[in-house]
Structures are given as C-alpha cells and as structure tokens.
Design a protein around this motif. Structure first.
Motif, PDB file in Angstrom:
ATOM      1  N   VAL A 108       0.839  -1.294   0.029  1.00 40.44           N
ATOM      2  CA  VAL A 108      -0.070   0.072  -0.006  1.00 40.44           C
ATOM      3  C   VAL A 108       0.693   1.129  -0.018  1.00 40.44           C
ATOM      4  CG1 VAL A 108      -1.835   1.426   1.292  1.00 40.44           C
ATOM      5  CG2 VAL A 108      -1.744  -1.119   1.187  1.00 40.44           C
ATOM      6  N   ASN A 134      -1.583  11.744   1.640  1.00 36.51           N
ATOM      7  CA  ASN A 134      -2.641  10.621   2.125  1.00 36.51           C
ATOM      8  C   ASN A 134      -2.577  10.482   3.664  1.00 36.51           C
ATOM      9  OD1 ASN A 134      -1.345   9.531  -0.936  1.00 36.51           O
ATOM     10  ND2 ASN A 134      -3.668   9.533  -0.472  1.00 36.51           N
ATOM     11  N   ILE A 161      -3.873   7.335   5.899  1.00 35.51           N
ATOM     12  CA  ILE A 161      -4.258   5.928   6.047  1.00 35.51           C
ATOM     13  C   ILE A 161      -4.836   5.708   7.252  1.00 35.51           C
ATOM     14  CG2 ILE A 161      -3.892   3.369   5.999  1.00 35.51           C
ATOM     15  CD1 ILE A 161      -1.489   4.162   4.053  1.00 35.51           C
ATOM     16  N   LEU A 196      -7.784   7.217   3.128  1.00 32.97           N
ATOM     17  CA  LEU A 196      -7.918   5.981   2.602  1.00 32.97           C
ATOM     18  C   LEU A 196      -8.389   5.206   3.834  1.00 32.97           C
ATOM     19  CD1 LEU A 196      -4.859   5.642   0.520  1.00 32.97           C
ATOM     20  CD2 LEU A 196      -7.303   6.075  -0.571  1.00 32.97           C
ATOM     21  N   TYR A 247      -7.688   1.863   5.786  1.00 32.04           N
ATOM     22  CA  TYR A 247      -6.563   0.689   5.903  1.00 32.04           C
ATOM     23  C   TYR A 247      -6.970  -0.501   5.404  1.00 32.04           C
ATOM     24  CZ  TYR A 247      -3.362  -2.381   8.752  1.00 32.04           C
ATOM     25  OH  TYR A 247      -2.341  -3.219   9.111  1.00 32.04           O
ATOM     26  N   ASP A 260      -9.671  -1.424   3.406  1.00 33.20           N
ATOM     27  CA  ASP A 260      -9.886  -1.381   2.197  1.00 33.20           C
ATOM     28  C   ASP A 260      -8.431  -1.471   1.357  1.00 33.20           C
ATOM     29  OD1 ASP A 260     -12.477  -1.171   2.730  1.00 33.20           O
ATOM     30  OD2 ASP A 260     -12.622   0.937   2.162  1.00 33.20           O
ATOM     31  N   GLU A 261      -7.563  -0.881   1.864  1.00 31.45           N
ATOM     32  CA  GLU A 261      -6.201  -0.888   0.891  1.00 31.45           C
ATOM     33  C   GLU A 261      -5.638  -2.205   0.938  1.00 31.45           C
ATOM     34  OE1 GLU A 261      -5.530   1.607  -1.221  1.00 31.45           O
ATOM     35  OE2 GLU A 261      -7.655   2.245  -0.566  1.00 31.45           O
ATOM     36  N   LYS A 306      -6.104  -5.303  -1.208  1.00 32.11           N
ATOM     37  CA  LYS A 306      -5.912  -5.207  -2.842  1.00 32.11           C
ATOM     38  C   LYS A 306      -4.480  -5.723  -3.044  1.00 32.11           C
ATOM     39  CE  LYS A 306      -8.118  -0.764  -3.220  1.00 32.11           C
ATOM     40  NZ  LYS A 306      -7.840   0.444  -3.368  1.00 32.11           N
TER      41      LYS A 306
END
Ligand code: WTA
Length: 666
Positions: A135, A226, A228, A247, A249, A251-252, A255
């Motif tokens: 991330v 950003n 997080i 963002l 954490y 959700d990121e 990925k």
C-alpha cells in the motif's frame, strides 16, 4: 572522600542477591550462566568493542550482505558501525521467525476491554506487513522517506511500523496523547507525506477522537498527500476526506498479495525518528540507524530480561515513546519471542488489569514505569491477591527513578521471591538500555540501576570542570566514554544541534543530561536531570516547551515552568505566571488559569498540563534578564532557607513574594 556528597546515603546500601532458586526454576537455560560470565564479557566488550559487537552482529542478525568493517573510525563518537553491511529490520523481526515457526504467536493484543483482544502469529504478521508495505509503495513511499504514525496501542501500530521498515522508509511515531499542534510540528519537521492513524482510540473505557486531531493538524501540513485510517471503533461520525486524501486501511491492504520482499538497506541508513524533549522549546527528532539500533534492541532484551524465544514479554509502555519502540516491538520480535500489545490502562476496568494479563497469557517478563507501580501500590494489595503470577521471571522498571519502597513492594508482591528486578536506565538517545542489572545474575540494590550493559563505558564527571571522577564513592554528572552501536546518530535535519547537545558540554563524552553517582561497590545511581527536562509519570517533558505554549496566551506577560516532586507522578509541573493585567478579579484570575491549562493541552497534550499555577507579580531574574528557575524549584520544595547565591538577582524582594504566593496556595 574529602568532598562531602549530597547523596552519600546511597553509598551505604548493601547488595541483594537474586533468588537462590532462580536458575533452578528456569524453564530452559538462562542467557548467561553467572555474574562472572557477565564481568568477563563486559570487559571484553569495552576492551575490544569491534570484536565483541562484530561477533554478536553476525551471530544474532540476518544480513543480506555481510559487513566489511565493524566500526569506523575507531575512536570518537562520530562512528559508523557494520560498514557496507546490508539488512532489513522487518526481515529480522518477522520473516526469519515466520519461516521457522509460522504458527507461533508474535503479538498478543490485549484490547482496552478485557476479552476483546486477538493473537497474531508470525506468519499472519508477515502477511500483514507485506500487504501494508505494498500500500505504501503504491502511494509513492520510497526508501528514505519518512512516514508519520499516530496510532493507539493496537496490532496495526506494530504492523505499520514494520511495514514502513520493510520498504526502507523511516517511521516517525508521534505519541497518540499529543495534541494536534504537537503532531503538526512533528509531521512538518520530518516532512512526512503520509500519516497512518485510526478513526478513534479507546483507553480506559474512554473514546479519543484520533482522526479529528489528525485533521486539525493537517490544516497546516500541506505536504501530506494521504492519510491511512485504521478502523478501530468503526463509529460512523468519524470525519473522512473522500476526495482521495483519506484511505481506509482495511480497504487498501486487501488489494495486495500476502508476500512482498523486503528492501535491504545499509547498516547506517536511518530506521526511525522519535521526537523527544530537550532544554529548548523545539522538540528534537532523535534519529536512529538500522543495524546498530537493531543489535542494541536485540542484545539488551535477551540479556537484561533473559528473554528466549519461548518467552512472552509484556512491556506496558506506549509505542509513542522509546520504550515501546525498543521493548514492545523490536527487542521481543528480533528475539523471536511473543510481545503483548496492551491498549488500556492499569486501572481499567480495575487495578487488577496487569495481573490478569500476566495470569491469562502466562507472561514471563513484565516491564513498566514506576509511576504505574506507585498507583497500584496505593490502590492496595487486594488487587493482586488471587492472581497466579508464577510465570514471571523478570520484572523491569523504566523511565524514572524507582523509590526503594516501591522496588521492595514490586519485588515482594509481584516477584513473590521468584523474580529479579531490572531497574533499567536509558534514554531515547541511547536507543536501548545502558545501565541495568541482568536478570538472575546481577546482585541488586533497591533504587540503583546497578551496572553497565555490554559496550557501555560509564563515566562520572565533575559538573564544573568536566574532569572524570575516578574510583568509587563519587557523584557528578553521568556520561558515556565510547561509542556503542545503538547510540543516536543525529537530530533529524540538525547535525549541528546534535553535536552541540550531546558532545559539546563535556568534550570526548556523550552527555546524558542526568546526574549520577558510583557507590562503594561500583554501582550506579541515577540522580535525575540536571537540565530543564521534567519527568511526569515517565513522560519526558521540556519546561521550555511548556513555557512556549503558555506564553501563547494573550493574558500572559511572562512565565516560568519547573518540576517538583510528586507522590504519584514522580514529578509534576508547576507554572509561575505574571499576567499582563495585574488588577484582575478573583474569578478572572481563576479563568486565566483555566485558559492557560487548556492552552498547554491544546499545544502539547493533556499530560503536559501544569498541576499548579501560581500567579505572581514578577519572576526571579538576573540582571541580564535570565530567569533563575533554581529559586523557584527551591521555594516549591520548601527549601527557601537553601536558595544559594541570590546576589545576582535584579529584584531581591521577589523572593519573599514568591514564598508567600506558594504558601498561600497550599
Ligand atoms: C530518566 C526513557 C532513573 C532519566 C527510557 C533519563 C531514569 C530519561 C531511568 C530518559 C531509571 C530513565 N532511573 N531515571 N531507571 N530510566 N530515566 O528519553 O532522567 O523518555 O535521562 O527514555 O528518563 O527519558 P526517555
């Protein structure tokens, strides 16, 4: 001794030997066999630090490229260690243990509410740090960038710190008790572009609006791209900037794959910054390097507390301070042990909390600041009764002097004849413990940090002449004579201030800022700061920083802050304030005091707020206008008959005025 010593009474204490059956009760094998073995290794570490630390570094750390030279140059403090070696901190803390023992718990997370915690194994930790590392890379973080961390004591704090190191970036953790103003200054000083935080925090049953504080700080930190955000409570009203800056954490990380290779860095590359207070108002970003710091954390954990890989270490300190860095995260994980991450307080839901955790998780080493012990002793022994503390072998104390009666209580009630007490002396700057008894082998004296760790060559200096005081029964300031691997390498962005602060006061020595004594047996006693640093509940505060926060208040003309001794918090903050308007009514003065306290809470944090404020007409000053804080300290301590030389005072009648102000408020 010809000269009489202020703390001579310390010189007569006798040694207490470790419990006779300590080694016999050991579940495996102690790290060191005997006190004689310590003495021999210590001598070797001082006489030939290169051989000693070179061997330890190769044995204990995993390198992706071996180093060519242990130390360069050979003398002086501006030394580099393990030259041309390459390694990765996260690999050393996580991967190598995950490969060998994937299912072993790395973190026991004990949440604020009992029974809401979780356990994270080494293989789970590897997966999580790998995901978060990616991330960070995806957001543009590269080797050498700083990342700000403003998180409570949750597993994600450990994951975040390790993920940052995995890609060779530099973490800058800001204690989550700091206010938005203090956070902003630290983010800006380190030029961090990414901040990792939580929606909210929970501590002692209370909710703290963490993300809100970050948002406030970021109003004046335009370089931050950003944020997080870890979902700790999941409350819906938490502010969230949806246009790409913030963002989640969770959700990121999903990925990304659960393995991402670590980036090797050079031994001397910075590992982290940690801001601490000094004599001036401006906090300093103490910079630690990778290999030397890791080695210090590893060895001190192993030998001070006798930690082996089957142990469960519970360091009840926050990751926002150096104790959390070195002994919640790096030390235990480098040794492949299990670390307890405790989110709560010793008083919630009641004063048994620590002992419940020890019992439930079979904790083997417990490490805490005396301020918590004072609180627990006062609460009463009924909170200990009925808890099985038999798993404990070593009890640590850190951050402030431990009074002998607290030491005895700790030893008897918690140690129960099975443990040894480790009164560890060190600082943010030293990276790891520098003076301490080693578990099970060093004799102890209640109140003394005892003897130096490997590689630490301690000196007691005459404060005025700077001359080293030889032999035993000496008292002066505490300094260290030769470089060791984990000593700080710089103040972030200000190498000049670094040299000025630590090496200029006593040329040839690292100056700790503490007073110290060596007693008749060669044992060391730490006698408190000799500069303008105050220690409140184990939090290190700068009086200059608090004064700077108070002067922001438009009602205030002048102010001076000093520490005074306090039963529960060790030291507390007293502020002497001269208001611009001397004709305020009683309620207006009370109001001004409240505003002053609020101002400090907002600029620094609640833990720095003055305990008492004295409104005075003027402050004691020299003719050149320098405030004589010594006079304030003496008056507060009730030692007005020992004010010393007051001939340089520009306004002598002020003394009686101050005495009256202090007396009338008691
Ligand atoms: C004080 C905390 C007496 C000391 C690890 C030092 C101690 C400052 C002890 C560093 C001890 C730390 N006995 N005093 N065992 N340990 N101190 O940087 O004044 O937050 O200079 O590091 O705490 O505080 P810091």
């Amino acid at each position: 001794m010809s000269k009489s010593l202020e703390n001579e009474h310390l010189m007569h204490e006798n040694k207490v030997l470790p419990p006779a059956n300590w080694a016999a009760n050991h579940p495996s094998k102690p790290s060191l066999a005997s006190f004689e073995e310590y003495e021999e290794l210590y001598r070797h570490s001082i006489n030939d630090p290169e051989a000693f630390f070179g061997e330890q570094a190769r044995k204990e750390l995993s390198w992706s490229r071996d180093f060519d030279l242990v130390k360069y140059p050979k003398t002086g403090f501006n030394a580099s260690w393990f030259l041309n070696g390459q390694l990765n901190a996260c690999y050393n803390c996580v991967d190598r243990h995950a490969f060998a023992n994937p299912d072993k718990p790395a973190i026991i997370y004990e949440a604020d509410e009992p029974n809401e915690g979780s356990i994270i194994t080494y293989s789970e930790l590897l997966a999580k740090v790998s995901q978060l590392a990616q991330v960070l890379v995806s957001l543009g973080v590269r080797k050498g960038d700083t990342v700000a961390v403003y998180l409570p004591m949750i597993p994600e704090a450990v994951i975040t710190i390790l993920a940052i190191t995995r890609i060779g970036a530099i973490h800058s953790v800001v204690f989550a008790g700091f206010s938005s103003g203090a956070l902003r200054d630290r983010i800006n000083n380190a030029d961090s572009k990414i901040v990792i935080t939580a929606d909210e925090s929970k501590r002692g049953g209370k909710i703290i609006e963490t993300k809100k504080i970050v948002d406030e700080a970021l109003k004046e930190a335009p370089q931050v791209k950003n944020v997080i955000v870890v979902k700790r409570t999941g409350n819906r009203h938490v502010p969230f900037n949806a246009n790409g800056r913030d963002l989640w954490y969770h959700d990121e990380i999903v990925k990304f794959k659960t393995y991402f290779p670590p980036t090797p860095v050079n031994s001397e590359d910075p590992l982290f910054l940690l801001y601490t207070s000094g004599s001036t108002g401006k906090p300093k970003g103490i910079q630690h390097c990778t290999a030397g710091y890791l080695l210090g954390a590893l060895l001190t954990t192993k030998y001070t507390f006798d930690v082996n890989p089957n142990d469960i270490l519970f360091t009840a300190g926050d990751i926002g301070w150096i104790t959390g860095h070195t002994y919640v995260i790096y030390g235990p994980l480098l040794n492949g042990a299990t670390t307890v991450v405790f989110e709560g307080t010793p008083a919630y839901p009641n004063f048994s909390r620590y002992w419940k955790i020890v019992e439930q998780h079979r904790v083997t080493q417990f490490y805490v600041a005396p301020t918590a012990l004072r609180l627990l002793k006062k609460a009463g022994d009924k909170f200990i009764e009925g808890h099985d503390l038999s798993s404990l072998r070593s009890l640590g104390s850190v951050g402030e002097p431990i009074a002998p009666e607290i030491w005895e209580w700790y030893n008897e009630k918690i140690g129960q004849g099975r443990c040894t007490i480790q009164d560890t002396y060190w600082q943010t700057e030293t990276g790891s413990i520098v003076i301490t008894p080693l578990a099970g082998i060093t004799p102890t004296k209640p109140g003394s940090a005892s003897l130096p760790f490997f590689g630490i060559d301690v000196a007691i200096l005459d404060p005025t002449t700077g001359k080293e005081l030889q032999g035993n029964n000496v008292e002066g300031v505490l300094a260290i004579k030769q470089a060791w691997p984990s000593v700080t390498r710089s103040i972030w962005g200000d190498f000049g201030r670094f040299n000025e602060t630590y090496f200029k006061p006593y040329p040839g020595y690292f100056f700790t800022g503490d007073g110290g004594a060596r007693d008749k047996d060669g044992f060391y006693w730490v006698l408190g700061r000799v500069d303008d640093v105050v220690n409140v509940s184990g939090h290190r505060l700068s009086t200059a920083e608090i004064e700077a926060a108070i002067i922001e208040n438009p009602l205030v003309a002048e102010n001076a802050v000093v520490g005074y001794s306090h039963d529960l918090t060790g030291q507390a903050i007293a502020s002497f304030v001269a208001l611009k308007n001397k004709n305020l009514s009683g309620t207006q003065v009370e109001d001004a005091k409240k505003q002053i306290i609020l101002g400090v809470r907002k600029e620094i944090g609640p833990f720095a707020a003055p305990k008492v404020i004295f409104i005075v007409d003027d402050l004691p000053k020299t003719r050149s206008g320098k405030i004589m804080r010594r006079i304030l300290r003496k008056i507060l301590a009730g030692e007005e008959d020992q004010l010393g030389d007051t001939s340089t005072l520009s306004n002598p009648p002020i003394v009686q005025h101050l005495i009256d102000a202090v007396k009338s408020s008691k």
